[in-house]
Scaffold this motif. Sequence first.
Motif, PDB file in Angstrom:
ATOM      1  N   UNK A 126     -10.841  -1.472   0.498  1.00  0.00           N
ATOM      2  CA  UNK A 126      -9.750  -2.401   0.194  1.00  0.00           C
ATOM      3  C   UNK A 126      -9.324  -3.197   1.431  1.00  0.00           C
ATOM      4  N   UNK A 127      -9.046  -4.477   1.245  1.00  0.00           N
ATOM      5  CA  UNK A 127      -8.626  -5.327   2.358  1.00  0.00           C
ATOM      6  C   UNK A 127      -7.899  -6.554   1.831  1.00  0.00           C
ATOM      7  N   UNK A 128      -7.030  -7.129   2.650  1.00  0.00           N
ATOM      8  CA  UNK A 128      -6.281  -8.329   2.252  1.00  0.00           C
ATOM      9  C   UNK A 128      -6.346  -9.448   3.287  1.00  0.00           C
ATOM     10  N   UNK A 129      -6.158  -9.101   4.567  1.00  0.00           N
ATOM     11  CA  UNK A 129      -6.093 -10.161   5.584  1.00  0.00           C
ATOM     12  C   UNK A 129      -7.476 -10.514   6.123  1.00  0.00           C
ATOM     13  N   UNK A 130      -8.475  -9.756   5.684  1.00  0.00           N
ATOM     14  CA  UNK A 130      -9.846 -10.014   6.134  1.00  0.00           C
ATOM     15  C   UNK A 130     -10.436 -11.222   5.384  1.00  0.00           C
ATOM     16  N   UNK A 131     -11.226 -12.011   6.091  1.00  0.00           N
ATOM     17  CA  UNK A 131     -11.993 -13.086   5.467  1.00  0.00           C
ATOM     18  C   UNK A 131     -13.282 -13.215   6.255  1.00  0.00           C
ATOM     19  N   UNK A 132     -14.418 -13.246   5.572  1.00  0.00           N
ATOM     20  CA  UNK A 132     -15.693 -13.193   6.305  1.00  0.00           C
ATOM     21  C   UNK A 132     -15.873 -14.341   7.301  1.00  0.00           C
ATOM     22  N   UNK A 133     -15.183 -15.462   7.075  1.00  0.00           N
ATOM     23  CA  UNK A 133     -15.394 -16.599   7.981  1.00  0.00           C
ATOM     24  C   UNK A 133     -14.503 -16.576   9.213  1.00  0.00           C
ATOM     25  N   UNK A 134     -13.586 -15.594   9.282  1.00  0.00           N
ATOM     26  CA  UNK A 134     -12.653 -15.587  10.403  1.00  0.00           C
ATOM     27  C   UNK A 134     -12.717 -14.285  11.189  1.00  0.00           C
ATOM     28  N   UNK A 135     -12.245 -14.383  12.427  1.00  0.00           N
ATOM     29  CA  UNK A 135     -12.203 -13.206  13.289  1.00  0.00           C
ATOM     30  C   UNK A 135     -11.284 -12.153  12.664  1.00  0.00           C
ATOM     31  N   UNK A 136     -11.555 -10.872  12.925  1.00  0.00           N
ATOM     32  CA  UNK A 136     -10.687  -9.826  12.372  1.00  0.00           C
ATOM     33  C   UNK A 136      -9.236 -10.029  12.782  1.00  0.00           C
ATOM     34  N   UNK A 186      -3.829  -3.188  -9.068  1.00  0.00           N
ATOM     35  CA  UNK A 186      -4.489  -2.642 -10.269  1.00  0.00           C
ATOM     36  C   UNK A 186      -5.559  -1.644  -9.871  1.00  0.00           C
ATOM     37  N   UNK A 187      -6.391  -2.042  -8.909  1.00  0.00           N
ATOM     38  CA  UNK A 187      -7.533  -1.226  -8.535  1.00  0.00           C
ATOM     39  C   UNK A 187      -7.092   0.119  -7.961  1.00  0.00           C
ATOM     40  N   UNK A 188      -6.014   0.103  -7.205  1.00  0.00           N
ATOM     41  CA  UNK A 188      -5.536   1.350  -6.587  1.00  0.00           C
ATOM     42  C   UNK A 188      -4.475   2.031  -7.451  1.00  0.00           C
ATOM     43  N   UNK A 189      -4.333   1.536  -8.654  1.00  0.00           N
ATOM     44  CA  UNK A 189      -3.441   2.154  -9.640  1.00  0.00           C
ATOM     45  C   UNK A 189      -2.003   2.283  -9.138  1.00  0.00           C
ATOM     46  N   UNK A 190      -1.516   1.183  -8.568  1.00  0.00           N
ATOM     47  CA  UNK A 190      -0.107   1.129  -8.192  1.00  0.00           C
ATOM     48  C   UNK A 190       0.686   0.826  -9.461  1.00  0.00           C
ATOM     49  N   UNK A 191       1.512   1.765  -9.895  1.00  0.00           N
ATOM     50  CA  UNK A 191       2.175   1.604 -11.187  1.00  0.00           C
ATOM     51  C   UNK A 191       3.579   1.006 -11.071  1.00  0.00           C
ATOM     52  N   UNK A 192       4.245   1.231  -9.940  1.00  0.00           N
ATOM     53  CA  UNK A 192       5.589   0.662  -9.751  1.00  0.00           C
ATOM     54  C   UNK A 192       5.727   0.205  -8.303  1.00  0.00           C
ATOM     55  N   UNK A 193       6.695  -0.657  -8.029  1.00  0.00           N
ATOM     56  CA  UNK A 193       6.934  -1.037  -6.627  1.00  0.00           C
ATOM     57  C   UNK A 193       7.597   0.090  -5.822  1.00  0.00           C
ATOM     58  N   UNK A 194       8.155   1.054  -6.488  1.00  0.00           N
ATOM     59  CA  UNK A 194       8.664   2.283  -5.891  1.00  0.00           C
ATOM     60  C   UNK A 194       9.889   2.110  -4.983  1.00  0.00           C
ATOM     61  N   UNK A 195       9.817   1.226  -4.014  1.00  0.00           N
ATOM     62  CA  UNK A 195      10.922   1.069  -3.060  1.00  0.00           C
ATOM     63  C   UNK A 195      11.899   0.002  -3.552  1.00  0.00           C
ATOM     64  N   UNK A 196      13.102   0.042  -2.987  1.00  0.00           N
ATOM     65  CA  UNK A 196      14.107  -0.964  -3.355  1.00  0.00           C
ATOM     66  C   UNK A 196      13.643  -2.340  -2.870  1.00  0.00           C
ATOM     67  N   UNK A 197      13.767  -3.335  -3.728  1.00  0.00           N
ATOM     68  CA  UNK A 197      13.338  -4.689  -3.366  1.00  0.00           C
ATOM     69  C   UNK A 197      14.207  -5.275  -2.255  1.00  0.00           C
ATOM     70  N   UNK A 198      13.589  -6.056  -1.379  1.00  0.00           N
ATOM     71  CA  UNK A 198      14.336  -6.699  -0.288  1.00  0.00           C
ATOM     72  C   UNK A 198      15.018  -7.982  -0.767  1.00  0.00           C
ATOM     73  N   UNK A 199      14.483  -8.598  -1.796  1.00  0.00           N
ATOM     74  CA  UNK A 199      14.968  -9.898  -2.286  1.00  0.00           C
ATOM     75  C   UNK A 199      15.262 -10.874  -1.146  1.00  0.00           C
ATOM     76  N   UNK A 200      14.234 -11.250  -0.394  1.00  0.00           N
ATOM     77  CA  UNK A 200      14.481 -12.168   0.723  1.00  0.00           C
ATOM     78  C   UNK A 200      14.855 -13.560   0.195  1.00  0.00           C
ATOM     79  N   UNK A 201      15.537 -14.310   1.020  1.00  0.00           N
ATOM     80  CA  UNK A 201      15.880 -15.678   0.632  1.00  0.00           C
ATOM     81  C   UNK A 201      14.966 -16.625   1.397  1.00  0.00           C
ATOM     82  N   UNK A 202      13.932 -17.079   0.727  1.00  0.00           N
ATOM     83  CA  UNK A 202      12.965 -17.963   1.392  1.00  0.00           C
ATOM     84  C   UNK A 202      12.791 -19.222   0.547  1.00  0.00           C
ATOM     85  N   UNK A 203      13.386 -20.325   0.961  1.00  0.00           N
ATOM     86  CA  UNK A 203      13.295 -21.559   0.170  1.00  0.00           C
ATOM     87  C   UNK A 203      11.848 -22.032  -0.001  1.00  0.00           C
ATOM     88  N   UNK A 204      11.553 -22.636  -1.158  1.00  0.00           N
ATOM     89  CA  UNK A 204      10.224 -23.200  -1.401  1.00  0.00           C
ATOM     90  C   UNK A 204      10.066 -24.482  -0.599  1.00  0.00           C
TER      91      UNK A 204
END
Lengths: 599, 239
Positions: B34-44, B115-133
Motif C-alpha cells: 500500500x502507498x499514497x505519496x509514491x509515484x513512479x515518475x518522482x523521487x521518493x 476499501x482494500x485495507x477494510x477500514x470500516x469507520x474513521x474511528x477518531x474524532x473529525x478535525x473539521x478543518x476550515x480550508x476555503x476552496x
Amino acid sequence: MTKTGKAHETELDRVLDRNRRDRGRLVQILREAQAIEGWIPPETVTAIAQGLGMAIGEVESTLEFYSFFYRRPRGDYVVLFSDNITDRMLGNQAIFEHMARRFGVARGEVSPDGLVSLDFTSCTGLCDQGPAILVNGIAIPKMTLRRADQIHDLIRSKVPVSDWPKDLFEIDHNIRRADMLLGSDFMPGSALKAAIAMGPEAFLTEVKRSNLRGRGGAGFTTGVKWEAAKKAQADERFIVCNADEGEPGTFKDRVLLQFYPERVFEGMALAGFVTGARHGLVYLRGEYLYLLAPLEEKLAELRAGRLLGRAIQGVEGFDFDIEIHMGAGAYICGEETALIESLEGKAGRPRIRPPFPVVCGYRNKPTVVNNVETLCKVTEIALQGGAGYEGFGTKQSTGTKILSVSGDCERPGIYEYPFGVRVGQVLDDCGARSPKAVQISGPAGTCLGIREFGRRIAFEDVPTAGAFMVFGEHRDMFAVAHNFAHFFAHESCGFCTPCRVGTAIQAKIMDKIAAGHATQYEMNELQHLHDVMRTGSHCGLGQTAGGAIADTIGKFRDDYEQKLARKDFEPAFDLDAALARARAVTGRDDADSHMLDHA
Amino acid sequence: MSDYETFLLDGRPVRFERGQTILEAALAAGHYIPNLCHHPEFKPHGSCKLCTIKVNGRYGSACTVKAMPGQEVSSDTPELNGNRRVLLQMLFVEGSHFCPGCEKSGNCALQALAYDLEMLTPHYAHFYPSRPLDASHPDVLIDFNRCIMCELCVRASREVDGKNVFALAGRGVASHVVVNSPSGKLADTDFALTDKAAHICPVGAILPKRVGFAVPIGSRTYDVDAISTLAERRATEEA
C-alpha cells in the motif's frame, strides 16, 4: 510604528544586500525583515520573493514554518511566556493571567492600541530559573507578580527594551557540580596548539581512542563521524554546531555558550582541522538571541588572536571561520537534517536518510553536525589525549556528561558527572526531598519512577541529552504528560502522517481526560496511537512523541484513572454542552433531558 | 548462484535491480505494498507512511529503503495492515472527505486503500478543518479539504511542468498547500488544465471543472478492481 512604503523598501533592500541576496539565507533575511515592522506584511513577502528570485509560495513555506515569524501585526512589545512543565510548576500561568488582565489582552491577541501582544511559547531553556519569558526575543528569568508589574509599567511607558533595568535580564549559570569540563581552566588556543603538534591524522586517532560519543543524545561516535566526513569525496566540507537546544528541560548548552564559548568555537576549529572543512556554522536557537552579540564578539576576538580565520596559528592551509545562524522557534530543527534544511533557508522538515549529512549535508556537501557539549569535549581530548579520556565514565560511555536539573529540588542547575552516575545520586545532590518521578532527556526521553532511581545515566542504560526534570510526590504526572502532548502537537513539522495527525489526536484525547470526559477506552487509544507513531514516523520526533504518555500510563496510572469517567465510553461530542446555548436562549433548564438514563 | 539478486517479501523471493527501492522492486514484481505519496515518475517522498514495512526486524518506508540482497521484508501482516488502517483513519479525520459526493469517488487512491485495507469507520474524532476552496481558475477547482499533503502536485508542477505553482507551507496540522501567486489564487498563476499537476492528485483535491459523472459511480477504476489487484495485474501485463 508603520513605516512608509518607500522607507520600508529601502530597509528591505539593505537587508537583502547584507545577506548577499542568497536564498539560502532566507531564515536570516526573514528575521531581519521582520525587525522593520515587527511582522511580515504580504508586500514584504512579494518583495523578498522577487529579490531572491523565488516563488512566493517558497517564501511562505519558510515563513509559516517558524513560530517567531508573524504574518499578522504584533504588538510593539511581544511578550512570550515559556510554557514548559517546569515553568508551570513555578506558576507561570498565574503570572500570565495577571499580566493579561493588566494589559486587557487575551492570549495570542494584540492590545487594541497595538502596544503589546501576549502568548505562550515552547520551553526557552531557563528551567532552573523560571518562570521565564521572552520580550521582543530577549530572555527574562525568575518571573514573579512583582516583575510582571514592573514589566507592565515599562511597557506602558514605552521604554525601549534596551533601556530596561539590566537586572531583569541577568541569567545565572547555576553550576552546582563541576567536573572534567566545567571545573578546568582553559587557555584559548591550547587545544589547537596540541592538535597541530599531533597533526590531523594522529589527533583523529586520539578522538577515536577516547570513544567520545555525541552529547546531543543519540550517542554516535564522534571520531567515526569526523572520519566519514573527511573521507567523503568533496571540494568543500562544513562543520555545524547544533546549538538548537530545544528539548524542554535542557539548558546546559546555554551555559556552555555563555560561559565557555571559546571551548565551543575551538572544538569547531578542531573538527575543521581534522576533516579539512573551512567553514563552520553555529545554529543558535531563536530563544537564545541574547547570546548572539557576545558570541559575535568572541568570534571577533578569536579572529584577532589568529585562532580563527586564515592560517590559524600560523599554519598555512589551515583556514577556518565560523558564522552564526539564528533559528526562529522550531524544536524540530534540533534534528540534524531539519537543522540543515533550516540553514539552507527552508522549512525545517527532516530529510530522508541515507544519505547522511557526513556524505551529503549542508548545500549537499559533507557536513559534520556536533552538539555544543561534544565540541567542548574534543578540546579536552586534544589536551589530555584519548587514552586519558577513556578512564572517565563507563566503558561504553566515556567521559563526563552535563545534566540540566530542574523541577522539584532545592538546587536546580548544571551538574557535571562522570557517565554511570545513578539517578538517585543526582536526586540526592540536587536536594530533591521526596521525588516521585524524573523525566530524563526531556519529553522525548524516559520517565523513571522511584523503583528505577538506581539506574545509571549512560548510553547503555538511560541515555540523555541532558534534561533531568524532577517531580515531587505531590505532582500529577498526567498534567506532565498533558503538557508534553501539546508540546509535540505544536512542534510536529507536519511532514509525515503518523506524527502530524497522531500528535494532534493524542493532544485532543489528553484534553478529554483533563476535562473528565474520558474512559478506559481512551487509555487504550493513547497506547495504540503511540505504537503507530513510534513505528511509522519519519524522524525521532514522532517516534518518541507518545513515549511520555506511554511511560506515565504504565507507571502512574492512578494519576490518569482519577480523572476518568466511570463509564465504558463517552463520545467526543458533548451534546449537552452543544445544546447549552440553545437552552439558555429558550429558557429551558432541564439539562440531560435527552438522555435516556436520566431520571 | 543465480545471476540476479533477490530479497524476501513476506517469504516470497522478489528479484530487483541495484538501486531500486523495496517498493519499486515489489511493484515491478507484481507484489502490492500500500502507498499514497509514491509515484513512479518522482523521487521518493516518504511522507504518507502507508508503505511502512519491516526490514530484518526494523521498521522503514518501502519507498525509501533500497532493496538489498537477502533482506527479509514483511509487509502483509496483521500488525502492519492494522497500522495502515490507523494512518488512513488519520488522513480521513484530518481533512474533510465526503466520498458519496466527491467526483473522485472510485478513482481516489485514499478511498480505494480504505476499501482494500477494510477500514470500516474513521474511528477518531473529525478535525473539521476550515480550508476555503479555490475556484478562481477557469478550468480547475481546488478543494483543500481533501488534501493529504503528499506534495505530488508540488513536485509535478516543479519538476515536470516547470511552473512551480504549489508549495507546502505551515507546520504540524496547520500544514497546507499554498499557491504561488501574490493573491494566493490559482487564477493568478500560469497553471493550465494540460499541466501534469492538474491530473496527478491521488485524491479529489484538484479536479477539472465541468466534468461530472462522465463515468458513473460504480464503473470507475477502483469500483471495478481493488487497488492492490489492479497494481498486481498491471505488473503482469508489463512483464
